[in-house]
Design an enzyme around this catalytic site. Structure first.
Site, PDB file in Angstrom:
ATOM      1  N   SER A 155      -5.015 109.723  57.219  1.00  0.00           N
ATOM      2  CA  SER A 155      -5.805 108.529  57.457  1.00  0.00           C
ATOM      3  C   SER A 155      -5.069 107.730  58.520  1.00  0.00           C
ATOM      4  O   SER A 155      -3.908 107.386  58.340  1.00  0.00           O
ATOM      5  CB  SER A 155      -5.901 107.736  56.146  1.00  0.00           C
ATOM      6  OG  SER A 155      -6.851 106.710  56.256  1.00  0.00           O
ATOM      7  N   ARG A 202       2.223 106.040  43.739  1.00  0.00           N
ATOM      8  CA  ARG A 202       0.995 105.274  43.512  1.00  0.00           C
ATOM      9  C   ARG A 202       0.592 105.348  42.053  1.00  0.00           C
ATOM     10  O   ARG A 202       0.579 106.425  41.462  1.00  0.00           O
ATOM     11  CB  ARG A 202      -0.134 105.819  44.405  1.00  0.00           C
ATOM     12  CG  ARG A 202       0.245 105.687  45.872  1.00  0.00           C
ATOM     13  CD  ARG A 202      -0.874 106.059  46.805  1.00  0.00           C
ATOM     14  NE  ARG A 202      -0.391 105.945  48.181  1.00  0.00           N
ATOM     15  CZ  ARG A 202      -1.102 106.227  49.257  1.00  0.00           C
ATOM     16  NH1 ARG A 202      -2.349 106.651  49.108  1.00  0.00           N
ATOM     17  NH2 ARG A 202      -0.600 106.095  50.462  1.00  0.00           N
ATOM     18  N   ARG A 206      -0.860 117.653  50.152  1.00  0.00           N
ATOM     19  CA  ARG A 206      -2.225 118.106  50.440  1.00  0.00           C
ATOM     20  C   ARG A 206      -2.233 119.214  51.491  1.00  0.00           C
ATOM     21  O   ARG A 206      -3.093 120.094  51.458  1.00  0.00           O
ATOM     22  CB  ARG A 206      -3.103 116.920  50.855  1.00  0.00           C
ATOM     23  CG  ARG A 206      -3.368 115.997  49.665  1.00  0.00           C
ATOM     24  CD  ARG A 206      -4.415 114.961  49.925  1.00  0.00           C
ATOM     25  NE  ARG A 206      -4.668 114.193  48.701  1.00  0.00           N
ATOM     26  CZ  ARG A 206      -5.525 113.182  48.602  1.00  0.00           C
ATOM     27  NH1 ARG A 206      -6.223 112.807  49.676  1.00  0.00           N
ATOM     28  NH2 ARG A 206      -5.693 112.545  47.465  1.00  0.00           N
ATOM     29  N   ARG A 211      -4.089 114.533  43.549  1.00  0.00           N
ATOM     30  CA  ARG A 211      -3.881 113.095  43.356  1.00  0.00           C
ATOM     31  C   ARG A 211      -2.774 112.888  42.332  1.00  0.00           C
ATOM     32  O   ARG A 211      -2.973 113.046  41.143  1.00  0.00           O
ATOM     33  CB  ARG A 211      -5.192 112.456  42.877  1.00  0.00           C
ATOM     34  CG  ARG A 211      -5.175 110.938  42.832  1.00  0.00           C
ATOM     35  CD  ARG A 211      -6.510 110.383  42.365  1.00  0.00           C
ATOM     36  NE  ARG A 211      -7.614 110.815  43.224  1.00  0.00           N
ATOM     37  CZ  ARG A 211      -7.965 110.188  44.353  1.00  0.00           C
ATOM     38  NH1 ARG A 211      -7.332 109.094  44.714  1.00  0.00           N
ATOM     39  NH2 ARG A 211      -8.953 110.646  45.079  1.00  0.00           N
ATOM     40  N   GLU A 239      -9.535 114.443  52.260  1.00  0.00           N
ATOM     41  CA  GLU A 239      -8.670 113.649  53.137  1.00  0.00           C
ATOM     42  C   GLU A 239      -7.239 114.186  53.118  1.00  0.00           C
ATOM     43  O   GLU A 239      -6.642 114.398  52.074  1.00  0.00           O
ATOM     44  CB  GLU A 239      -8.670 112.190  52.662  1.00  0.00           C
ATOM     45  CG  GLU A 239      -7.675 111.330  53.417  1.00  0.00           C
ATOM     46  CD  GLU A 239      -7.530 109.941  52.784  1.00  0.00           C
ATOM     47  OE1 GLU A 239      -8.429 109.538  52.028  1.00  0.00           O
ATOM     48  OE2 GLU A 239      -6.517 109.284  53.054  1.00  0.00           O
TER      49      GLU A 239
END
Length: 433
Positions: free
Chosen positions: A358, A268, A397, A283, A355
RNA sequence: GGUGAGGUGGCCGAGUGGUUGAAGGCGCACGCCUGGAACGCGUGUAAGGGUUAACAGCCCUUCGAGGGUUCGAAUCCCUCCCUCACCGCCA
C-alpha cells in the site's frame, strides 16, 4: 497560542470553508467548517485580549525595574499594584485561551486527510479503480492449494505451535520456509538500497505517543496497536519511526528527498478484524515488512508517489508474481492518506487478489502533525515537507504468494530465480522435506 | 537500577531575578575589496502565533517538558523526560 501546528490548515479553512466541508463530505463526514471557524474566532478573540494584557504587564514590569533602579520606590509600588490587579484576569484569560486552543486542536486532530481530486468516490473496496496489471494468472494442471496447506505439509508453517505459545493470529515458521522468508526480506532490502536509492534504517520498534500521533495512528486508532505497560507502543509499521525521523526538523531544501527503507516486524492488534482471514498467515498480530518512506519537497510528492509504487512493483516483477495496481476509492483510503495505491498480488490457492503493498502520499498531513519543514532557498521562513510511505513489500504476504504461485503438483515449491542466491542456490523446496 | 554532571538559536558557547530572543564565535546570505579567489571589512541571519491588503510595522509565546514563586524567570523551587560519566546488571 505558541508553537501550535494545526492538524488542518486553519488559514485554508478560513479562506475556503466550503472546500473544507466538501473534503469532509468525501470522507463521509458532516460539515464542520462553521463550528471550526466559530471556535477559531472565539479563540482568536480571547488570544487578542490575553496578548493585550500580557503586553501591558510586560511594559509595567519593565518600568518597575527602571523605577527601582532609579530609586523611585513609590512609583514602582504603584505600578506593582496595577499589575497585581491584572493578575486574576490574566490567569483567567490564559486558562480560557488554552482551553479553546485545545478544543480546536482536538477537533482538528481527529479529522482525516483531504483526498486528492482524482481519488474515485465510493463506499468501500468495491469502488477501487484498477489501474494496471502485470503478468498473467498462472495456469495449473492440478488444483492449487492455499499457502497454509502447503506450508504445513512441508513442515514449515506451524499454526498449532504458535497457538500454544501466543494464541490465534501467530505462526511459527520453520526450516526451508523460514529461510525462504528471510531470503525474500533480504532480496527486497538489497533491491531498494542498491538500485532504488533508499537508505537502510534499523529504527526502534517501540515508540512514544507523539510519534504515533505524528503519523496519524493517534489519537483515533490506539485500539489497533499494542502498548507496553511502560507506555511504549509497538510499531504497526516501520512507516511510524521512519517518517518521524523528520519530525521537528527544519531540513535544507537540497537535502530533499529523503528516502528510507527498513525491514522490521510490525505489530497489529487487528481489533476490528474478528473473524476475517482467520486461516493461515494472511492476517497476523506480528509480521515482517520492508517499508519505504520518502520525505519530499511539496512539488515532488506526486512524482515520488509514482516512483515509490514502481519500486514496490519491481519486487513483484522480479519475483515473477502476477499483480494489479488499484487506486483506493474515498471510502477505502486511510486516515492519513491523500491518495493510496494498493498493489494486489494474485494468490492462486485462494483464487483472489490480496493486498501486498500500500503506497500512500500523505501530502503535508503528517508533516503538519510532526512539525516537519524545510527551508526554501532564497525565501524566508519554512514550508511543510510532504511525506509518503509504501510497503516494499509485506514479507509474510510475499511468502504466501510465492508458495501459492510456485507450488508444484507434489506439494514442493520452486524457488524463484532471484531468491536462489539467498538460498544457497536451492532450486526447489522438496515435498519430502 | 545507583551516584554525579548537564540540557540555551543551524552548530559551539556566555548568561544565577529587570531593555537577554538571548553576548561572543562558527556556519550561512548579501555587499565592499580583488583580474579572479583567499584574507580582511560591513550588513543580515530562530520558530510559531495574533493584528494587517501586506512575507511593512506592532504585539504575544518559546532558552528539554510541565507545574510553582514573583510586578518581572533562561536565571529560584517541584515533578518528569533526555544526554553524558562512573558503578551495577546484561544480548
Amino acid at each position: 497560542m505558541p508553537d501550535r501546528f494545526r492538524m488542518h490548515d486553519l488559514r485554508w479553512i478560513r479562506e475556503a470553508p466550503q472546500d473544507f466541508d466538501s473534503a469532509l463530505a468525501r470522507r463521509g463526514l458532516q460539515p464542520l467548517a462553521e463550528s471550526v471557524l466559530d471556535l477559531d474566532a472565539r479563540h482568536r478573540q480571547v488570544q487578542a485580549e490575553l496578548q493585550e494584557m500580557q503586553a501591558r504587564r510586560n511594559e509595567a514590569s519593565k518600568q518597575i525595574g527602571q523605577k527601582k533602579k532609579a530609586g523611585a520606590e513609590a512609583e514602582a509600588q504603584a505600578l506593582m499594584a496595577e499589575v497585581g490587579q491584572l493578575k486574576d484576569r490574566l490567569a483567567e484569560a490564559e486558562e480560557q485561551e488554552r482551553h479553546l486552543g485545545e478544543e480546536l486542536e482536538g477537533l482538528l486532530a481527529g479529522l482525516p486527510n483531504a483526498l486528492a481530486p482524482e481519488v474515485p468516490d465510493g463506499p468501500d473496496e468495491s469502488a477501487n479503480e484498477v489501474l494496471r496489471a502485470h503478468g498473467e494468472k498462472p495456469i495449473f494442471d492440478f488444483a492449487p492449494k492455499e499457502h497454509y496447506e502447503l506450508g504445513e505439509a512441508l513442515g514449515g508453517l506451524d499454526f498449532e505451535a504458535a497457538a500454544r505459545l501466543s494464541g490465534a493470529r501467530f505462526v511459527v515458521v520453520k526450516a526451508a520456509i523460514a529461510r525462504l522468508h528471510r531470503a525474500l526480506a533480504q532480496f527486497m532490502l538489497d533491491l531498494h538500497t542498491r538500485e532504488h536509492g533508499y537508505t537502510e534504517v534499523q529504527p526502534p520498534l517501540l515508540v512514544r505517543d507523539h510519534v504515533l500521533f505524528g503519523t496519524g495512528q493517534l489519537p483515533k486508532f490506539g485500539e489497533d496497536q499494542f502498548r507496553t505497560e511502560e507506555g511504549y507502543w509497538l510499531i504497526p509499521t516501520a512507516e511510524v519511526p521512519l517518517t518521524n525521523l523528520a519530525a521537528d526538523q527544519i531540513l535544507a531544501e537540497e537535502a530533499l528527498p529523503l528516502r528510507f527503507t527498513a525491514l522490521t516486524p510490525c505489530f497489529r492488534s487487528e481489533a476490528g478484524a474478528a473473524g476475517r482471514d482467520t486461516r493461515g498467515m494472511l492476517r497476523q498480530h506480528q509480521f515482517e515488512k520492508v517499508e519505504l518512506v520518502s520525505i519530499t519537497h511539496p512539488e515532488g510528492s506526486q512524482a515520488e508517489h509514482e516512483r515509490m509504487t514502481a519500486c514496490a512493483e519491481e519486487v513483484l516483477k522480479r519475483l515473477g508474481l502476477h499483480y494489479r495496481v488499484v487506486t483506493l476509492c474515498s471510502g477505502d483510503t486511510g486516515f492519513a492518506a491523500r491518495k493510496t495505491y494498493d498493489i494486489e498480488v494474485w494468490l492462486p490457492g485462494q483464487g483472489a487478489y490480496r493486498e501486498i503493498s500500500s503506497c500512500s502520499n500523505t501530502w503535508d498531513f503528517q508533516a503538519r502533525r510532526m512539525k516537519s519543514r524545510f527551508r526554501p532557498v532564497g525565501e524566508k521562513g519554512t514550508r511543510l515537507v510532504h511525506s509518503l510511505n509504501g510497503s516494499g513489500v509485506a514479507v509474510g504476504r510475499a511468502l504466501i504468494a510465492v508458495l501459492e504461485t510456485y507450488q508444484r503438483a507434489d506439494g514442493g515449491i520452486a524457488v524463484p530465480e532471484v531468491l536462489r542466491p539467498y538460498m544457497g542456490g536451492l532450486e526447489t523446496i522438496a515435498a519430502d522435506g
